[in-house]
Design a protein around this motif. Structure first.
Motif, PDB file in Angstrom:
ATOM      1  N   VAL A   1     -16.491   1.300  12.440  1.00  0.00           N
ATOM      2  CA  VAL A   1     -17.009   0.335  13.403  1.00  0.00           C
ATOM      3  C   VAL A   1     -18.537   0.271  13.331  1.00  0.00           C
ATOM      4  CG1 VAL A   1     -17.250  -0.158  15.863  1.00  0.00           C
ATOM      5  CG2 VAL A   1     -15.026   0.523  14.938  1.00  0.00           C
ATOM      6  N   GLY A   2     -19.172   1.431  13.159  1.00  0.00           N
ATOM      7  CA  GLY A   2     -20.627   1.449  13.068  1.00  0.00           C
ATOM      8  C   GLY A   2     -21.149   0.789  11.808  1.00  0.00           C
ATOM      9  N   ASP A   3     -20.372   0.819  10.734  1.00  0.00           N
ATOM     10  CA  ASP A   3     -20.750   0.199   9.456  1.00  0.00           C
ATOM     11  C   ASP A   3     -19.491  -0.340   8.801  1.00  0.00           C
ATOM     12  OD1 ASP A   3     -21.910  -0.613   7.109  1.00  0.00           O
ATOM     13  OD2 ASP A   3     -22.122   1.414   6.272  1.00  0.00           O
ATOM     14  N   PRO A   4     -19.076  -1.547   9.178  1.00  0.00           N
ATOM     15  CA  PRO A   4     -17.796  -2.087   8.681  1.00  0.00           C
ATOM     16  C   PRO A   4     -17.790  -2.391   7.187  1.00  0.00           C
ATOM     17  CG  PRO A   4     -18.705  -3.470  10.430  1.00  0.00           C
ATOM     18  CD  PRO A   4     -19.707  -2.424  10.161  1.00  0.00           C
ATOM     19  N   GLN A   5     -18.977  -2.570   6.589  1.00  0.00           N
ATOM     20  CA  GLN A   5     -19.083  -2.894   5.158  1.00  0.00           C
ATOM     21  C   GLN A   5     -18.282  -4.126   4.785  1.00  0.00           C
ATOM     22  OE1 GLN A   5     -18.615   0.551   2.611  1.00  0.00           O
ATOM     23  NE2 GLN A   5     -19.620   1.904   4.068  1.00  0.00           N
ATOM     24  N   GLY A   6     -18.193  -5.053   5.721  1.00  0.00           N
ATOM     25  CA  GLY A   6     -17.488  -6.310   5.477  1.00  0.00           C
ATOM     26  C   GLY A   6     -15.995  -6.245   5.679  1.00  0.00           C
ATOM     27  N   VAL A   7     -15.466  -5.068   6.012  1.00  0.00           N
ATOM     28  CA  VAL A   7     -14.016  -4.900   6.131  1.00  0.00           C
ATOM     29  C   VAL A   7     -13.548  -5.394   7.499  1.00  0.00           C
ATOM     30  CG1 VAL A   7     -12.126  -3.228   6.195  1.00  0.00           C
ATOM     31  CG2 VAL A   7     -13.988  -2.951   4.540  1.00  0.00           C
TER      32      VAL A   7
ATOM     33  N   MET B   1      -0.755   6.513 -20.351  1.00  0.00           N
ATOM     34  CA  MET B   1       0.018   5.578 -19.532  1.00  0.00           C
ATOM     35  C   MET B   1       1.461   6.053 -19.390  1.00  0.00           C
ATOM     36  SD  MET B   1      -1.961   3.011 -18.566  1.00  0.00           S
ATOM     37  CE  MET B   1      -0.863   1.641 -18.269  1.00  0.00           C
ATOM     38  N   LYS B   2       2.043   6.548 -20.488  1.00  0.00           N
ATOM     39  CA  LYS B   2       3.435   6.993 -20.445  1.00  0.00           C
ATOM     40  C   LYS B   2       3.611   8.254 -19.611  1.00  0.00           C
ATOM     41  CE  LYS B   2       4.866   5.152 -24.943  1.00  0.00           C
ATOM     42  NZ  LYS B   2       5.297   5.501 -26.312  1.00  0.00           N
ATOM     43  N   GLU B   3       2.575   9.086 -19.562  1.00  0.00           N
ATOM     44  CA  GLU B   3       2.692  10.375 -18.886  1.00  0.00           C
ATOM     45  C   GLU B   3       2.275  10.330 -17.426  1.00  0.00           C
ATOM     46  OE1 GLU B   3       0.442  13.073 -21.273  1.00  0.00           O
ATOM     47  OE2 GLU B   3       1.990  13.210 -22.823  1.00  0.00           O
ATOM     48  N   LEU B   4       1.952   9.145 -16.916  1.00  0.00           N
ATOM     49  CA  LEU B   4       1.603   9.053 -15.505  1.00  0.00           C
ATOM     50  C   LEU B   4       2.769   9.536 -14.648  1.00  0.00           C
ATOM     51  CD1 LEU B   4      -0.170   5.571 -15.340  1.00  0.00           C
ATOM     52  CD2 LEU B   4      -1.219   7.788 -14.878  1.00  0.00           C
ATOM     53  N   PRO B   5       2.540  10.464 -13.735  1.00  0.00           N
ATOM     54  CA  PRO B   5       3.642  10.947 -12.898  1.00  0.00           C
ATOM     55  C   PRO B   5       4.149   9.850 -11.986  1.00  0.00           C
ATOM     56  CG  PRO B   5       1.536  11.789 -12.110  1.00  0.00           C
ATOM     57  CD  PRO B   5       1.264  11.108 -13.413  1.00  0.00           C
ATOM     58  N   PRO B   6       5.457   9.795 -11.723  1.00  0.00           N
ATOM     59  CA  PRO B   6       5.995   8.757 -10.838  1.00  0.00           C
ATOM     60  C   PRO B   6       5.479   8.946  -9.418  1.00  0.00           C
ATOM     61  CG  PRO B   6       7.673  10.403 -11.359  1.00  0.00           C
ATOM     62  CD  PRO B   6       6.502  10.705 -12.232  1.00  0.00           C
ATOM     63  N   ALA B   7       4.934   7.890  -8.860  1.00  0.00           N
ATOM     64  CA  ALA B   7       4.348   7.961  -7.519  1.00  0.00           C
ATOM     65  C   ALA B   7       4.144   6.544  -7.012  1.00  0.00           C
ATOM     66  CB  ALA B   7       3.017   8.704  -7.556  1.00  0.00           C
ATOM     67  N   PRO B   8       3.968   6.365  -5.710  1.00  0.00           N
ATOM     68  CA  PRO B   8       3.629   5.039  -5.185  1.00  0.00           C
ATOM     69  C   PRO B   8       2.368   4.505  -5.853  1.00  0.00           C
ATOM     70  CG  PRO B   8       4.203   6.542  -3.398  1.00  0.00           C
ATOM     71  CD  PRO B   8       4.118   7.366  -4.635  1.00  0.00           C
ATOM     72  N   LEU B   9       2.322   3.206  -6.072  1.00  0.00           N
ATOM     73  CA  LEU B   9       1.211   2.610  -6.807  1.00  0.00           C
ATOM     74  C   LEU B   9       0.032   2.262  -5.918  1.00  0.00           C
ATOM     75  CD1 LEU B   9       3.124   0.355  -9.342  1.00  0.00           C
ATOM     76  CD2 LEU B   9       2.288   2.691  -9.608  1.00  0.00           C
ATOM     77  N   PHE B  10       0.207   2.268  -4.613  1.00  0.00           N
ATOM     78  CA  PHE B  10      -0.932   2.071  -3.724  1.00  0.00           C
ATOM     79  C   PHE B  10      -0.700   2.840  -2.431  1.00  0.00           C
ATOM     80  CE2 PHE B  10       1.739  -1.823  -3.352  1.00  0.00           C
ATOM     81  CZ  PHE B  10       2.166  -1.704  -2.028  1.00  0.00           C
ATOM     82  N   PHE B  11      -1.803   3.185  -1.790  1.00  0.00           N
ATOM     83  CA  PHE B  11      -1.741   3.918  -0.520  1.00  0.00           C
ATOM     84  C   PHE B  11      -2.548   3.229   0.567  1.00  0.00           C
ATOM     85  CE2 PHE B  11      -4.784   6.022  -3.415  1.00  0.00           C
ATOM     86  CZ  PHE B  11      -5.977   5.721  -2.761  1.00  0.00           C
ATOM     87  N   GLY B  12      -3.294   2.194   0.198  1.00  0.00           N
ATOM     88  CA  GLY B  12      -4.113   1.520   1.189  1.00  0.00           C
ATOM     89  C   GLY B  12      -4.374   0.070   0.818  1.00  0.00           C
ATOM     90  N   ARG B  13      -4.966  -0.631   1.764  1.00  0.00           N
ATOM     91  CA  ARG B  13      -5.321  -2.036   1.539  1.00  0.00           C
ATOM     92  C   ARG B  13      -6.562  -2.361   2.372  1.00  0.00           C
ATOM     93  NH1 ARG B  13      -1.475  -7.403   2.512  1.00  0.00           N
ATOM     94  NH2 ARG B  13      -3.082  -8.666   3.503  1.00  0.00           N
ATOM     95  N   LEU B  14      -7.429  -3.184   1.794  1.00  0.00           N
ATOM     96  CA  LEU B  14      -8.631  -3.655   2.476  1.00  0.00           C
ATOM     97  C   LEU B  14      -8.571  -5.166   2.608  1.00  0.00           C
ATOM     98  CD1 LEU B  14     -11.366  -1.573   0.588  1.00  0.00           C
ATOM     99  CD2 LEU B  14     -10.686  -1.261   2.979  1.00  0.00           C
ATOM    100  N   ASP B  15      -8.745  -5.660   3.808  1.00  0.00           N
ATOM    101  CA  ASP B  15      -8.882  -7.098   4.053  1.00  0.00           C
ATOM    102  C   ASP B  15     -10.313  -7.350   4.513  1.00  0.00           C
ATOM    103  OD1 ASP B  15      -6.205  -7.362   3.491  1.00  0.00           O
ATOM    104  OD2 ASP B  15      -5.573  -7.435   5.593  1.00  0.00           O
ATOM    105  N   PHE B  16     -11.054  -8.127   3.727  1.00  0.00           N
ATOM    106  CA  PHE B  16     -12.452  -8.388   4.052  1.00  0.00           C
ATOM    107  C   PHE B  16     -12.578  -9.636   4.920  1.00  0.00           C
ATOM    108  CE2 PHE B  16     -12.855  -5.489   0.560  1.00  0.00           C
ATOM    109  CZ  PHE B  16     -14.020  -4.778   0.827  1.00  0.00           C
TER     110      PHE B  16
END
Length: 680
Positions: free
Chosen positions: A121-127, A62-77
């Motif tokens: 679009v062909g398979d939205p998987q609920g997204v 946990m301490k050695e995790l490199p500094p970086a953005p904590l998320f890059f995407g989001r899913l709205d179902f």
């Protein structure tokens, strides 16, 4: 001031990122607290030691995790399905305020995250909506670095034809080690990453298709999804050389996985007492790497096993009564021959002979009502006549002794290689000056592979639950067997490109190599769509591919950007200096790649022109000069390929080497030459 809805959304997402950052800080502090609690817990002995080790390891990670953005995407179902009306931010690791609370960020490897990579679009998987976030280049995860976002309204049938954020992340200049691709994994890559733990798979990946990243992300996925099984069996990443392993070394830690062993084949077969001190000429190396050597070595080892000298029976003194137990010669011969026919590992066979002699004696003792217990049996096992017999018919031996004896004795080699190697091949591998013992031998890299083969006949080596093998096309059959022995009870991810095979023994097809790796049934999955190498560079490389004697599908690139310049000059070093000076006007790394014999004068010319240069191993350097043999697996934003004709002429598989060199460029390629190009 006009109220911009996008600004409001960005502001909300930045605030949410601040919340996530605070939660991660609390998670790190909580990991330290768990270590203290664990060390003061009521567990004792080995249990307490294991618990403490696990907690300390997690806190360290946990301490050695490199500094970086904590998320890059989001899913709205959408309104239906398992995740109806739920929203999830997707990042490189799970972030939560409390273990019992829903996560603020879900790990990219979690089952729900698969829709981020696969939904369409062909398979939205609920997204309903897939959102991508754009971060400023070089961001260390400050909320202010969140600069843009894109929404794909998949549920409404509005899937984007191309993401500017996705393309920007793929094409972003790089200096230093390889980056992870968690934010940019494509559907076909995701399928490979999420293959079952028990599945072995071979990826035939054209340049720029992300095959190395796929293998590393598969390793991270398996560690996340099957933590106990993988950690118990171990996970190993095998690369072609130390420079390559340094280049990929930051990927798994960035994904929250540290402690994965990364090794070359030479590292696997070597030890502090057994190191490479010599070198073979090509003729010797080719024979030593040939799979026929496995049969020669087996003969040499088992030639030491013989029942032919058994003329008399064995007399074993009873430890408790004044009596000697007789084991007839014919019984001893049958024991040795039966064990040899069973073909166990050599060391196991030796002990199996011992145990069967002891069992024969024990059965006779029991018939005479002698008290037979564990102590009695152990004393029979250690009886001097039994030990002397086992040493005579199945002698104790070291792997190094077997190889030393074979390569230093022409007669011994001739016996073991009879009908397998011809006279010229035997002369090629025989040492010109035999060392007195294995301890003074100047072992070559190929010799150590032979030693490992014999060691595998003596006893099973340490195994791994899963092994990722990169640049596998250059493995020799004997090197492949090194890996196969360590994956006897695990699975493999085999990565490579037959068109990039440059070793004298490089594979021309996957079938034979997969058989040597012990996985002849593994499917070969082609990756042909490139995301890293521009289309103009791929088109030039495909002209070389047409002249290479392998059957692989040609690469195609989705990138229409990039730049290709092919320049014929009167002074190749001066042309390189001009190309490098021009390249320094762009962002990113620069690799100057020449034939091995030309790299020195090219480097000297650049230094004389005032350009600061480094070698291939200095991954953070702005300009690196390297021989063509060092380039495999590396990437540079700008490549200057020096005199292709010289690269091709330098070795038997020169066209394959040139193909490698040209495809190291991920933004711009300069080809500088005086002589005619070998692909025109």
């Amino acid at each position: 001031m006009r109220d911009d809805p996008l600004d409001r959304v960005l502001a909300a997402e930045r605030r949410f990122h601040d919340t996530c950052r605070a939660a991660l800080t609390a998670m790190v502090e909580g990991a330290d607290e768990q270590v203290v609690i664990g060390e003061n817990a009521s567990a004792s002995g080995a249990d307490a030691e294991v618990l403490g080790y696990q907690l300390r390891s997690r806190a360290k990670e946990m301490k050695e995790l490199p500094p970086a953005p904590l998320f890059f995407g989001r899913l709205d179902f959408g309104e239906r399905g398992e995740h109806a009306r739920q929203s999830y931010h997707v990042g490189r690791l799970r972030v939560s305020e409390d273990l019992a609370a829903p996560p603020l960020v879900v790990d990219w490897r979690a089952p729900v995250s698969r829709a981020f990579y696969q939904a369409g679009v062909g398979d939205p998987q609920g997204v309903e909506v897939r959102r991508r976030f754009g971060w400023a280049p070089g961001s260390v995860g400050d909320s202010a670095d969140l600069t843009s976002l894109e929404d794909e309204r998949i549920g409404a049938g509005e899937e984007g034809s191309g993401s500017r954020i996705l393309a920007g992340e793929i094409e972003r200049p790089r200096v230093g080690p390889m980056r992870d691709i968690a934010a940019t994994i494509q559907p076909e890559q995701d399928d490979l990453v999420r293959e079952a733990l028990t599945a072995s798979v071979c990826v035939q990946g054209a340049p720029g298709t992300g095959k190395t990243a796929v293998g590393l992300h598969r390793a991270a996925y398996l560690l996340y999804t099957f933590p106990q099984r993988v950690q118990r069996g171990g996970l190993l990443v095998v690369g072609p050389n130390r420079t390559f392993l340094s280049y990929i070394s930051a990927v798994l830690p960035a994904l929250g996985e540290s402690g994965v062993r990364q090794s070359t084949v030479e590292d696997l077969v070597g030890s502090p007492a057994l190191t490479v001190r010599g070198a073979d000429d090509e003729a010797a190396a080719v024979v030593k790497h040939d799979v026929r050597m496995a049969g020669v070595l087996r003969r040499a080892l088992y030639a030491r096993v013989s029942a032919a000298g058994i003329a008399d029976g064995l007399a074993v003194p009873d430890p408790r009564v004044s009596h000697r137990w007789r084991v007839p010669a014919e019984v001893l011969v049958r024991i040795v021959e039966d064990v040899r026919a069973e073909a166990p590992p050599y060391a196991v066979g030796r002990e199996r002979v011992r145990s069967r002699v002891v069992r024969y004696v024990r059965e006779r003792a029991e018939r005479r009502a002698v008290e037979v217990d564990r102590a009695w049996t152990q004393r029979i096992e250690r009886a001097r006549p039994v030990g002397a017999f086992v040493d005579a018919v199945w002698p104790r031996v070291r792997a190094e002794e077997v190889v030393h004896g074979l390569l230093s004795d022409a007669e011994a080699l001739a016996r073991a290689a009879d009908g397998v190697l011809d006279a010229e091949e035997q002369r090629a591998v025989l040492w010109a000056r035999a060392p007195r013992s294995y301890r003074s031998a100047r072992w070559s890299a190929a010799d150590l592979v032979l030693v490992d083969e014999v060691a595998g006949l003596l006893a099973h080596p340490e195994g791994f639950g899963h092994i990722v093998v990169d640049e596998a096309q250059d493995l020799s059959p004997m090197q492949a067997r090194v890996i196969a022995r360590r994956a006897a009870f695990g699975s493999l991810t085999v990565l490579g490109d037959l068109a990039q095979g440059t070793a004298p023994w490089a594979a021309r097809s996957w079938d034979g190599l997969l058989a040597h790796l012990g996985r002849p049934e593994a499917p070969v999955v082609p990756l042909t769509v490139g995301f890293r190498v521009p289309a103009a560079v791929v088109a030039l490389a495909n002209r070389v591919l047409e002249r290479i004697d392998v059957e692989v599908p040609a690469a195609r690139s989705l990138r229409g950007d990039g730049e290709l310049r092919v320049r014929r000059v009167d002074d190749v070093v001066g042309g390189v200096v001009a190309a490098v000076r021009r390249a320094l006007g762009f962002a990113g790394s620069i690799g100057v790649i020449a034939a091995e014999g030309d790299a020195g004068r090219v480097r000297d010319g650049l230094v004389a022109a005032g350009v600061v240069v480094a070698g291939a191993g200095e991954l953070g350097a702005r300009v690196a000069v390297l021989g063509a043999g060092e380039a495999k697996g590396l990437e540079y934003d700008h490549v200057v390929a020096v005199e292709p004709a010289a690269i091709v002429e330098a070795e038997a598989r020169g066209l394959e080497r040139l193909y490698v060199v040209l495809t190291r460029a991920v933004s711009r390629l300069d080809v500088v030459h005086e002589r005619a190009l070998p692909f025109d």
